[in-house]
Design a protein around this motif. Structure first.
Motif, PDB file in Angstrom:
ATOM      1  N   SER A   1      -4.071  -0.273   9.967  1.00 28.14           N
ATOM      2  CA  SER A   1      -4.497  -1.608   9.532  1.00 28.14           C
ATOM      3  C   SER A   1      -4.036  -1.918   8.117  1.00 28.14           C
ATOM      4  CB  SER A   1      -6.020  -1.744   9.630  1.00 28.14           C
ATOM      5  OG  SER A   1      -6.655  -0.884   8.704  1.00 28.14           O
ATOM      6  N   LYS A   2      -3.784  -0.866   7.330  1.00 25.91           N
ATOM      7  CA  LYS A   2      -3.311  -1.052   5.957  1.00 25.91           C
ATOM      8  C   LYS A   2      -1.799  -0.897   5.853  1.00 25.91           C
ATOM      9  CE  LYS A   2      -7.684   0.355   3.929  1.00 25.91           C
ATOM     10  NZ  LYS A   2      -8.384   0.118   5.199  1.00 25.91           N
ATOM     11  N   GLY A   3      -1.133  -0.782   6.999  1.00 29.21           N
ATOM     12  CA  GLY A   3       0.315  -0.677   7.006  1.00 29.21           C
ATOM     13  C   GLY A   3       0.836   0.711   6.729  1.00 29.21           C
ATOM     14  N   LEU A   4      -0.028   1.713   6.725  1.00 32.43           N
ATOM     15  CA  LEU A   4       0.391   3.092   6.466  1.00 32.43           C
ATOM     16  C   LEU A   4       0.722   3.757   7.802  1.00 32.43           C
ATOM     17  CD1 LEU A   4      -2.291   3.806   3.748  1.00 32.43           C
ATOM     18  CD2 LEU A   4       0.145   3.423   3.365  1.00 32.43           C
ATOM     19  N   PHE A   5       1.831   3.316   8.373  1.00 35.10           N
ATOM     20  CA  PHE A   5       2.150   3.667   9.748  1.00 35.10           C
ATOM     21  C   PHE A   5       2.459   5.153   9.927  1.00 35.10           C
ATOM     22  CE2 PHE A   5       3.761  -0.840   9.322  1.00 35.10           C
ATOM     23  CZ  PHE A   5       2.644  -1.401   9.909  1.00 35.10           C
ATOM     24  N   GLU A   6       3.091   5.778   8.924  1.00 34.06           N
ATOM     25  CA  GLU A   6       3.429   7.199   9.053  1.00 34.06           C
ATOM     26  C   GLU A   6       2.164   8.041   9.203  1.00 34.06           C
ATOM     27  OE1 GLU A   6       6.372   5.236   6.203  1.00 34.06           O
ATOM     28  OE2 GLU A   6       4.204   5.279   6.496  1.00 34.06           O
ATOM     29  N   VAL A   7       1.162   7.743   8.380  1.00 33.56           N
ATOM     30  CA  VAL A   7      -0.088   8.487   8.435  1.00 33.56           C
ATOM     31  C   VAL A   7      -0.810   8.203   9.751  1.00 33.56           C
ATOM     32  CG1 VAL A   7      -2.238   9.004   7.235  1.00 33.56           C
ATOM     33  CG2 VAL A   7      -0.223   8.315   5.925  1.00 33.56           C
TER      34      VAL A   7
ATOM     35  N   ASN B   1       0.803  -1.228   0.000  1.00 28.47           N
ATOM     36  CA  ASN B   1       0.000   0.000   0.000  1.00 28.47           C
ATOM     37  C   ASN B   1       0.831   1.271   0.000  1.00 28.47           C
ATOM     38  OD1 ASN B   1      -2.474  -1.373   0.055  1.00 28.47           O
ATOM     39  ND2 ASN B   1      -2.425  -1.566   2.280  1.00 28.47           N
ATOM     40  N   PHE B   2       2.153   1.125   0.026  1.00 26.51           N
ATOM     41  CA  PHE B   2       2.991   2.311   0.096  1.00 26.51           C
ATOM     42  C   PHE B   2       2.763   3.233  -1.104  1.00 26.51           C
ATOM     43  CE2 PHE B   2       6.969   4.776  -0.065  1.00 26.51           C
ATOM     44  CZ  PHE B   2       6.999   5.236   1.248  1.00 26.51           C
ATOM     45  N   LYS B   3       2.392   2.636  -2.237  1.00 28.26           N
ATOM     46  CA  LYS B   3       2.121   3.436  -3.434  1.00 28.26           C
ATOM     47  C   LYS B   3       0.911   4.348  -3.244  1.00 28.26           C
ATOM     48  CE  LYS B   3      -0.428  -0.507  -5.314  1.00 28.26           C
ATOM     49  NZ  LYS B   3      -0.457  -1.558  -6.354  1.00 28.26           N
TER      50      LYS B   3
ATOM     51  N   ALA C   1      -3.448   8.508   1.010  1.00 29.62           N
ATOM     52  CA  ALA C   1      -3.760   8.389   2.440  1.00 29.62           C
ATOM     53  C   ALA C   1      -3.461   9.683   3.176  1.00 29.62           C
ATOM     54  CB  ALA C   1      -2.975   7.234   3.053  1.00 29.62           C
ATOM     55  N   GLN C   2      -2.369  10.324   2.821  1.00 22.71           N
ATOM     56  CA  GLN C   2      -2.027  11.595   3.466  1.00 22.71           C
ATOM     57  C   GLN C   2      -3.074  12.665   3.155  1.00 22.71           C
ATOM     58  OE1 GLN C   2       1.960  12.013   1.909  1.00 22.71           O
ATOM     59  NE2 GLN C   2       2.896  11.195   3.789  1.00 22.71           N
ATOM     60  N   TRP C   3      -3.590  12.664   1.924  1.00 24.25           N
ATOM     61  CA  TRP C   3      -4.636  13.627   1.565  1.00 24.25           C
ATOM     62  C   TRP C   3      -5.894  13.371   2.395  1.00 24.25           C
ATOM     63  CZ3 TRP C   3      -9.620  13.655  -0.073  1.00 24.25           C
ATOM     64  CH2 TRP C   3     -10.113  14.862  -0.576  1.00 24.25           C
ATOM     65  N   ILE C   4      -6.270  12.085   2.504  1.00 25.04           N
ATOM     66  CA  ILE C   4      -7.443  11.728   3.311  1.00 25.04           C
ATOM     67  C   ILE C   4      -7.252  12.182   4.755  1.00 25.04           C
ATOM     68  CG2 ILE C   4      -8.748   9.794   4.279  1.00 25.04           C
ATOM     69  CD1 ILE C   4      -8.270   8.326   1.617  1.00 25.04           C
ATOM     70  N   ALA C   5      -6.061  11.942   5.286  1.00 23.28           N
ATOM     71  CA  ALA C   5      -5.794  12.321   6.672  1.00 23.28           C
ATOM     72  C   ALA C   5      -5.872  13.825   6.868  1.00 23.28           C
ATOM     73  CB  ALA C   5      -4.415  11.801   7.088  1.00 23.28           C
ATOM     74  N   SER C   6      -5.419  14.570   5.876  1.00 20.45           N
ATOM     75  CA  SER C   6      -5.428  16.030   5.981  1.00 20.45           C
ATOM     76  C   SER C   6      -6.815  16.625   5.790  1.00 20.45           C
ATOM     77  CB  SER C   6      -4.461  16.632   4.950  1.00 20.45           C
ATOM     78  OG  SER C   6      -3.146  16.183   5.180  1.00 20.45           O
TER      79      SER C   6
END
Length: 950
Positions: free
Chosen positions: A768-774, A626-628, A633-638
């Motif tokens: 849960s999707k491995g996007l730990f930074e977000v 999912n790193f791609k 994900a960052q946009w969703i978080a913001s």
């Protein structure tokens, strides 16, 4: 030329569903792996659901000369549950039970986990006799087939000595139920020759005084080496001989489809003492003295075993001060009431007078200290496993010495460890029975290491079986591991007797060949399991299978153990440079079986002896995939507040579509969209709720307290409850946010909502999707907001969703924050401020995986019990399998996990939990509405002081 296994699968497919006939590369390897250090990959795995299906498989295999092996939970250690032919697994239909004679006996199907059987009996203060260490994972079929014992049952309460009746399918398809006169009569008519032969064998054995005396001596000890020859000297009735020969036969004489145990008392009052001795001789002398006293268990630990656990959290500090050569006994005493317990303690203390100890003998009834002592004992095996060199396995051997020679035997065993440089080896065991486990680490990837292991085991066999007349396998079963040594231990005459028994029951050697009896002197050194380095997150896994009983995907795809097995195999192939096409084929199958259908709930870590959370591995692998999508994900978080508004709008639109198209129409529409590549829409769920009301519109019925001095609490509504509202059938019912405010106001609390709540999230959807930074970024934002809202931690913080609370708590970098899940806060702080009038209802309660992991399950149960008369905890459900958005993307995981739920909650008027997404899946599969436990508390509560609410 067609393979006989292909022919077999084709023949069985005419009678069994294809999904219960498994021959693909990934699942045969995964399902064929057990807890032993052997690996054989079955050609075909057949999941059976009835005796008729067992008979069918046996007949078709016999027709083609294909051996079969039976498998229950696969926790066996000696290689008795692996095969390279046909593996017969228990399906989900072997869970029936019946309590008999007011709990004096219990009839059990083989698929019931041992601990569950004891839960059925607990209200009657009874239990089954066998108590293996794996009782929370192993099944009744395996317990009986291996004559498994444990720490308290000794020999008097094992399966052999507590057996009442058995129901069994034989290799020739014959069926016998010893509790049924009709079945017995039919069996005598069809198999009378068998019974005559068994009667003759018994008469001949009893007449052979030397052999009979040897058998009686051997079973004075714990002994699972070979067949239960004591049946030939203990009984004269051939049917009784037959019944007891099946116990410990490891599936080589028949398939036990039901067993009836005579139960034993389960005394509720317990005490324990951890007694230190200057040397092993003193500890063994004390054990001998306590043998006739009323002890429940006496567990021996050598100095190496104590050293292995002394640095673990919570261990007594005095463990480190013990001298070299010291030993300890954990002595457990039980009673029916306090007076009985004190009497028993006094008797035990009297037997120890005059024996030198390093500390005074003190028995404790304090539950925390009691559990700590047992934690020391149970921590020894995993402690070795956790510290082993990666690539080696942990071997736990299982011998028994005559009690009067235990000290000598221990000292000589320790000398063998030094001779062969097993410096990490530890000794512990069930001292009252002279039963010792020795644990060491072993590599099998080097021929020299295999030879070292062989030399050690050869000397151990001579020492235990020949010099001391002991048992090479006291309770773990013979398997492949000890098959080459059975004749050495028993002698040629007894060995020939065992062969004649096998020939009688299974003349074509159809059932589990090379287990217990084998002509291959090297069988214990062949087909050794590789354990390559795979990932630091799971490299300590010992493949014991303790995790499997709590995994929500266990009946759909893979379990945690099996996910690790396949990941290790992928790494082995890569390290060996095998063809990329072979690796890619296995990896492609692993995507769905291993990754897509893992709930990543972490329950496996609660059962794992070395604390592995396989969900961590799965999330790590998802990260690579999912790193791609990191930018998205960052946009969703913001823009999280806008995203949640869109989600609510989507739910409103979906419910409008349901009004027009119905559930079936919506399901078809979403299926069509996914086929067009719009995978994000997921699957339609009939339990889709209404959209949640914005927080500003969640008006509570109960006004906030007017008192400016009222205590304050911060309420953080999770994003799940900000998106998912009440059930579509609930009409105008208040949503959970309003209900939470009602309760807090009733109890006199002033409620503070963090600023910018609509943009806040704990980060779990991203983690849960491995996007730990977000995930970490969102968590940090939330922590900062809560820190400010709580006046830097002065006021407690409450959330309404259990998984979110756990996520925030686990990564909390601000320890001053007082974090509570709402039901926990209600139970600990609100109940004293509320008047509760319990309902006279029967309700279902779901304890979420996050609640279990946080150790708050009992608190949730007590809260429910305070509010209603009867609380039902569905026995098959550990995790609901909804797992965030998995319920929409892989609904089959949720369905599989809850497949028995509707039956288990029959008669309940409602269901409650503490996670909104879990409640969606539960409601769909239970046939009753599920909602937050706070609804129930709100319904039955009033303020202690009504002026508070006014």
């Amino acid at each position: 030329m067609t393979s006989p296994y292909t022919e077999l699968q084709s023949a069985l497919s005419a009678h069994l569903p294809e999904d219960r006939l498994i021959s693909d590369e990934l699942r045969t390897l995964a399902y064929g792996t057990d807890a032993s250090f052997y690996r054989l990959v079955p050609q075909l795995v057949v999941r059976v659901e009835s005796e008729e299906e067992v008979q069918l498989v046996l007949a078709e295999c016999a027709r083609r000369g294909l051996p079969v092996t039976f498998r229950a939970a696969g926790t066996s250690l000696s290689g008795q549950a692996v095969t390279d032919s046909v593996l017969i697994q228990l399906g989900n239909g072997w869970k029936d039970y019946q309590i008999l004679d007011d709990g004096q006996a219990i009839r059990l199907k083989p698929g019931i986990i041992g601990a569950q059987a004891n839960k059925y009996l607990a209200p009657l203060q009874r239990k089954i006799g066998p108590d293996p260490a794996s009782i929370n994972a192993c099944m009744i079929g395996g317990i009986a087939a291996n004559n498994a014992s444990g720490m308290c049952c000794g020999t008097a309460q094992n399966s052999y000595n507590t057996l009442r009746d058995v129901r069994v399918v034989f290799a020739d398809g014959g069926l016998l139920d010893t509790s049924s006169p009709k079945s017995v009569a039919a069996f005598k008519a069809s198999h009378g020759e068998w019974l005559q032969r068994l009667q003759a064998l018994g008469e001949a054995t009893r007449a052979n005084t030397e052999l009979a005396d040897k058998i009686r001596h051997k079973y004075r000890l714990k002994n699972t080496t070979g067949y239960s020859l004591n049946a030939l000297v203990d009984f004269t009735e051939p049917l009784e001989i037959l019944k007891h020969l099946l116990i410990g036969s490891e599936g080589t004489l028949g398939f036990i489809s039901e067993i009836t145990y005579n139960t034993v008392p389960d005394y509720p009052h317990k005490a324990a003492a951890l007694i230190y001795f200057p040397d092993m001789e003193a500890a063994c002398r004390a054990t001998t003295a306590m043998k006739p006293s009323p002890v429940a268990a006496v567990e021996l630990l050598d100095r190496a075993a104590l050293r292995a656990v002394q640095d673990m959290p919570g261990m007594p500090s005095d463990l480190k001060d013990l001298p070299e050569g010291a030993a300890a006994l954990l002595v457990d005493v039980r009673g029916s009431d306090d007076q009985h317990l004190e009497s028993n303690i006094a008797q035990v203390e009297a037997t120890l007078e005059g024996i030198k100890t390093l500390r005074p003998v003190v028995f404790t009834t304090d539950i925390k200290t009691y559990e700590l002592y047992w934690k020391i004992r149970k921590g020894t095996f995993p402690a070795v496993g956790a510290e082993r060199v990666i690539g080696t396995t942990v071997i736990i051997e299982d011998v028994a010495f005559p009690l009067e020679r235990l000290a000598e035997g221990v000292i000589e065993l320790q000398a063998l460890f030094r001779k062969y440089h097993y410096d990490e080896a530890i000794l512990f065991g069930h001292a009252l029975e002279g039963n010792l486990h020795f644990v060491f680490t072993q590599g099998f990837d080097d021929p020299a290491e295999v030879k070292r292991y062989q030399a050690l085991m050869d000397e151990v066999a001579q020492l235990v079986a020949v010099k001391y007349g002991g048992s090479l396998k006291a309770e773990h079963g013979t398997g492949r591991n000890m098959a080459p040594y059975v004749e050495l231990e028993w002698g040629s005459e007894a060995y020939a007797l065992m062969k004649s028994i096998k020939q009688l029951f299974d003349p074509t050697n159809l059932l589990n060949p090379d287990v217990i009896l084998s002509d291959n002197a090297q069988i214990h050194l062949q087909n050794l399991k590789p354990l390559p380095e795979a990932d630091p997150l799971v490299d300590k896994c010992i493949e014991c299978g303790f995790c499997e009983a709590v995994c929500p995907s266990r009946r759909l795809t893979l379990t945690p153990r099996q996910r690790i097995v396949i990941w290790r195999e992928l790494q082995r192939r890569r390290q060996a440079g095998e063809p990329a096409a072979d690796i890619d084929r296995l990896a492609e199958a692993y995507q769905y079986q291993g990754l897509d259908t893992c709930a990543a709930d972490g329950l496996c870590s609660t059962q794992c002896p070395v604390g592995i959370n396989t969900g961590d591995l799965v999330r790590s692998l998802r990260r690579e995939q999912n790193f791609k999508h990191l930018d998205k994900a960052q946009w969703i978080a913001s823009h999280f507040d806008g995203v949640t508004r869109m989600a609510r709008g989507g739910i409103k639109l979906a419910n409008l579509g349901r009004k027009i198209l119905g559930d079936s129409g919506m399901s078809a529409s979403m299926t069509g969209l996914r086929k067009l590549g719009v995978g994000a829409v997921g699957h339609w769920r009939p339990s889709m709720p209404q959209a949640a009301k914005p927080l500003q519109k969640s008006q509570p019925r109960v006004a906030a307290p007017a008192d400016p001095q009222a205590p304050s609490v911060v309420y953080w509504p999770s994003c799940a409850t900000r998106v998912f509202g009440v059930s579509s059938a609930a009409g105008q019912q208040e949503d959970i946010k309003a209900v939470t405010l009602n309760l807090l106001h009733k109890a006199g609390y002033r409620v503070i909502i963090p600023e910018g709540i609509d943009s806040l999230c704990c980060g779990m959807p991203f983690q849960s999707k491995g996007l730990f930074e977000v995930a970490d970024k969102k968590q940090s934002e939330l922590l900062a907001a809560l820190h400010k809202a709580s006046n830097q931690g002065e006021w407690p913080i409450v959330t309404d969703t259990s998984p979110c609370n756990m996520k925030l708590d686990e990564g909390n970098l601000l320890p001053e924050l007082q974090l509570y899940e709402a039901s926990e806060f209600v139970a600990e702080h609100l109940l004293p401020r509320l008047q509760i009038k319990p309902k006279n209802d029967r309700i279902a309660l779901h304890v979420t995986c996050s609640t279990t992991r946080r150790g708050k399950g009992e608190l949730l149960i007590k809260l429910a019990q305070a509010c209603t008369e009867t609380v039902v905890l569905p026995e098959s459900v550990t995790c609901c399998g909804f797992a965030g958005d998995k319920g929409f993307q892989q609904p089959e995981l949720n369905a599989s996990s809850l497949q028995d739920l509707s039956r288990e909650v029959a008669g309940c008027v409602a269901g409650y939990s503490n996670s909104r997404t879990c409640e969606l899946g539960l409601e769909e599969h239970a046939g009753i509405r599920y909602q937050s436990i706070l609804y129930l508390v709100d319904e039955v509560s009033q303020p202690v002081n009504r002026t508070i609410a006014e």
